[in-house]
Motif scaffolding. Sequence first.
Motif, mmCIF file in Angstrom:
data_model
loop_
_atom_site.group_PDB
_atom_site.id
_atom_site.type_symbol
_atom_site.label_atom_id
_atom_site.label_comp_id
_atom_site.label_asym_id
_atom_site.label_seq_id
_atom_site.Cartn_x
_atom_site.Cartn_y
_atom_site.Cartn_z
ATOM 1 N N TRP A 10 23.813 6.061 -98.040
ATOM 2 C CA TRP A 10 24.388 5.663 -96.813
ATOM 3 C C TRP A 10 25.619 4.865 -96.920
ATOM 4 O O TRP A 10 26.523 4.789 -96.331
ATOM 5 N N CYS A 14 29.494 5.265 -96.278
ATOM 6 C CA CYS A 14 30.451 4.295 -95.309
ATOM 7 C C CYS A 14 31.372 3.708 -95.961
ATOM 8 O O CYS A 14 32.578 3.961 -95.722
ATOM 9 N N GLU A 66 28.164 9.158 -88.561
ATOM 10 C CA GLU A 66 27.823 8.824 -87.225
ATOM 11 C C GLU A 66 26.114 9.533 -86.964
ATOM 12 O O GLU A 66 25.216 8.740 -86.398
ATOM 13 N N THR A 69 23.643 8.071 -89.010
ATOM 14 C CA THR A 69 23.071 6.813 -88.981
ATOM 15 C C THR A 69 22.405 6.844 -87.574
ATOM 16 O O THR A 69 21.504 5.983 -87.428
#
Length: 169
Positions: A10, A14, A66, A69
């Motif tokens: 992750w 990003c 997103e 997340t």
Amino acid sequence: IMYNFNHERWLLACQATRFARVCLEDAFKYSMKRRTFGKKLIEHPVIRWKLAEMARQVEATQNMLENVTYQMKMLSHEDFMTKLGGDCALLKVQSTKTMEYCAREAAQIFGGASYVRGGQGERVERMYREVRAMAIPGGSEEILLDLSVRQELKRFERPREAKGVSARL
């Protein structure tokens, strides 16, 4: 052990997504001021297409980031670790492929300026060198794609096995 990599993947996603956006922003700014054949680069249709394709990929990757997340935040830690491994793997692959594409296209737009470690194309040159450093940690693209398919296959087989239905595809 594969669950331990979810946060790492992750985080790499990003970073790669942000780096892809930097390439897009720099290429866009450069194309607004660089002139070739008597007009700005942005006035050439092929450059606008390159920028639009870069933007499409960056925005799609940002949306995926997103979404994952949000799921990370809303799911319990156990569910996150067991249910989002495949999604984190796909996200990491998507983001590094997007970064690679944007770095390559930005380098094309910058031309020779993207090969110099200083000047206008400095950040694009750096991103182009960093692509492999983003793609390799956390698992190679081929391994991560296989991981995501295997995890989906398990999800697909569970309900069918509970009903006594063959899990053949």
